[in-house]
Design a protein around this motif. Structure first.
Motif, mmCIF file in Angstrom:
data_model
loop_
_atom_site.group_PDB
_atom_site.id
_atom_site.type_symbol
_atom_site.label_atom_id
_atom_site.label_comp_id
_atom_site.label_asym_id
_atom_site.label_seq_id
_atom_site.Cartn_x
_atom_site.Cartn_y
_atom_site.Cartn_z
ATOM 1 N N THR A 146 0.840 -1.193 0.000
ATOM 2 C CA THR A 146 0.000 0.000 0.000
ATOM 3 C C THR A 146 0.874 1.242 0.000
ATOM 4 N N SER A 147 0.513 2.216 -0.836
ATOM 5 C CA SER A 147 1.273 3.462 -0.890
ATOM 6 C C SER A 147 0.378 4.562 -1.438
ATOM 7 N N GLY A 148 0.999 5.700 -1.804
ATOM 8 C CA GLY A 148 0.216 6.869 -2.170
ATOM 9 C C GLY A 148 0.289 7.286 -3.617
ATOM 10 N N MET A 149 0.865 6.454 -4.496
ATOM 11 C CA MET A 149 0.934 6.701 -5.936
ATOM 12 C C MET A 149 1.713 7.972 -6.285
ATOM 13 N N ALA A 150 2.563 8.433 -5.371
ATOM 14 C CA ALA A 150 3.387 9.604 -5.650
ATOM 15 C C ALA A 150 4.596 9.207 -6.487
ATOM 16 N N ASP A 151 5.333 10.205 -6.938
ATOM 17 C CA ASP A 151 6.596 9.934 -7.629
ATOM 18 C C ASP A 151 7.567 9.244 -6.681
ATOM 19 N N VAL A 171 -3.651 4.793 -2.146
ATOM 20 C CA VAL A 171 -4.548 5.720 -1.460
ATOM 21 C C VAL A 171 -4.272 7.114 -2.015
ATOM 22 N N MET A 172 -5.313 7.781 -2.479
ATOM 23 C CA MET A 172 -5.168 9.010 -3.243
ATOM 24 C C MET A 172 -5.502 10.248 -2.409
ATOM 25 N N ARG A 214 -4.192 14.041 5.255
ATOM 26 C CA ARG A 214 -5.387 13.212 5.472
ATOM 27 C C ARG A 214 -5.230 11.875 4.752
ATOM 28 N N ARG A 215 -4.701 11.925 3.533
ATOM 29 C CA ARG A 215 -4.444 10.691 2.785
ATOM 30 C C ARG A 215 -3.442 9.811 3.522
ATOM 31 N N ASN A 216 -2.400 10.444 4.091
ATOM 32 C CA ASN A 216 -1.343 9.672 4.745
ATOM 33 C C ASN A 216 -1.859 8.888 5.953
ATOM 34 N N ARG A 217 -2.842 9.450 6.670
ATOM 35 C CA ARG A 217 -3.359 8.722 7.840
ATOM 36 C C ARG A 217 -4.080 7.450 7.400
ATOM 37 N N LEU A 218 -4.617 7.435 6.171
ATOM 38 C CA LEU A 218 -5.274 6.230 5.658
ATOM 39 C C LEU A 218 -4.244 5.210 5.185
ATOM 40 N N ILE A 219 -3.145 5.677 4.584
ATOM 41 C CA ILE A 219 -2.079 4.749 4.174
ATOM 42 C C ILE A 219 -1.582 3.979 5.389
ATOM 43 N N SER A 220 -1.241 4.709 6.446
ATOM 44 C CA SER A 220 -0.749 4.034 7.655
ATOM 45 C C SER A 220 -1.863 3.287 8.367
ATOM 46 N N GLY A 221 -3.085 3.836 8.331
ATOM 47 C CA GLY A 221 -4.196 3.209 9.034
ATOM 48 C C GLY A 221 -4.635 1.893 8.439
#
Length: 375
Positions: A146-151, A171-172, A214-221
């Motif tokens: 799981t990650s955030g699709m960033a560069d 997670v976007m 806000r997105r980051n809390r879902l990545i870790s969550g």
């Protein structure tokens, strides 16, 4: 209330300005979890609400809501509500849990044991290679990446999983129909068909600076642990790591050269208590008990049956797991086909398959298919 009106009420609530997840959950709890009742209660308080909140509730943008409903009607798209049986239980344990998620692709991946792999956007070639190697080895060990699709590190981890036909979730920080950064359109298309895209934000929501924490809390969550591969001292990955620690999740960091500025963030995490790791096996060893516990929780939550631990012998294993192994046979079986054959829901099967995969009895394959492994 028919299904369309029900979804429209949810979308109206989710688009209400200044109504955060905490306040919305409170309002829903006071109204028996019914979105139409929550809307009515809010409208009774219109004079006390902020101007933009009042304007929206008094006169919602019906064209926008119609577009949302049309978007959701497309195959492979879903609005997952926190009261749904298969809403990720790990998210319920974090501060400010989301009320709903927009999902494109395989929503069942959200019930699997996940490992967040994050890091610098301007990662070095060596960092991207490490992200690829760790993502593939951890994916083969049974963890969804799981990650955030960033560069940088995020994109490298997603691509590595996809190229190895391993599950991955993005997670976007935008709506589920937007791609940020724009250069990742091809990656987003692959994630939509071979993994999953997840967003807390409604369709059409653009990228904004405040969306990414806000997105980051879902990545870790969503994840049992977070691995930081490369990070500068000002990296957003340190926010994800901090959130993971606050959520009671494991934080792992790769050490690097003292001459590499992108190692300094990882070194700070290690000084602050993150686990220094050099191999994927070290992460698997730490997280395997948590993954088994997640499988147990899902089993109890979904069908009331405890799931056997890896230490138990075959004769002690829950008979329902043995029956599932028999149903799998020795050919790849699609998850929906398995659900039809066994009479269990996809959510119920996900918990059992997670347990069997961690025990090395089952292998997950592309397209949400599973195959029994030789004894």
């Amino acid at each position: 209330m028919d299904e369309t009106a029900h979804r429209r009420a949810w979308l109206t609530l989710l688009r209400t300005p200044r109504l955060g997840p905490g306040a919305l959950r409170e309002q829903l709890a006071a109204c028996g979890g019914q979105p139409d009742a929550a809307l009515e209660a809010l409208r009774q308080r219109l004079p006390t609400l902020p101007d933009d909140t009042r304007r929206w509730l008094a006169s919602p943008d019906n064209r926008r809501l119609d577009a949302d409903l049309a978007w959701l009607d497309q195959p492979g798209r879903r609005l997952m509500i926190h009261t749904d049986e298969d809403f990720p239980p790990l998210l319920e344990a974090i501060p400010q849990p989301p009320v709903a998620l927009f999902v494109v692709g395989d929503a069942s991946l959200l019930l699997r044991a996940q490992l967040a792999v994050v890091g610098a956007r301007r990662a070095t070639l060596g960092g991207r290679m490490l992200a690829r190697a760790f993502a593939q080895e951890l994916g083969r060990a049974g963890f969804t990446i799981t990650s955030g699709m960033a560069d940088g590190i995020d994109g490298a981890a997603h691509l590595a999983a996809l190229e190895a036909a391993l599950p991955t979730v993005a997670v976007m920080g935008t709506g589920p129909d937007r791609v940020y950064p724009a250069r990742h359109h091809a990656l987003a298309r692959r994630l939509a068909t071979e993994g999953a895209l997840v967003s807390e934000f409604p369709p059409g929501t653009p990228a904004r600076v405040d969306h990414f924490p806000r997105r980051n809390r879902l990545i870790s969550g969503l994840s049992l642990g977070t691995l930081v591969v490369e990070a500068g001292l000002q990296s957003g990955s340190l926010i994800t790591a901090r959130l993971a620690a606050e959520q009671g999740r494991e934080v792992f960091a790769l050490p690097g050269s003292i001459h590499n500025p992108l190692a300094h963030g990882c070194h700070r995490l290690i000084r602050d208590g993150a686990r220094l790791v050099e191999t994927a096996a070290e992460i698997v060893e730490v997280l395997a008990p948590a993954a088994v516990a997640l499988g147990r929780e899902l089993a109890v939550r979904l069908d009331g049956a405890a799931v056997a631990t890896p230490q138990e012998t075959a004769s002690d294993v829950d008979p329902s797991l043995l029956a599932l192994l028999d149903a799998l046979g020795h050919r790849p079986v699609a998850l929906d086909e398995l659900a039809a054959f066994t009479g269990k829901t996809v959510a119920e099967l996900a918990s059992a398959l997670l347990q069997l995969e961690l025990e090395g009895r089952v292998e997950s394959l592309p397209g949400s298919r599973y195959q029994r492994l030789p004894a």
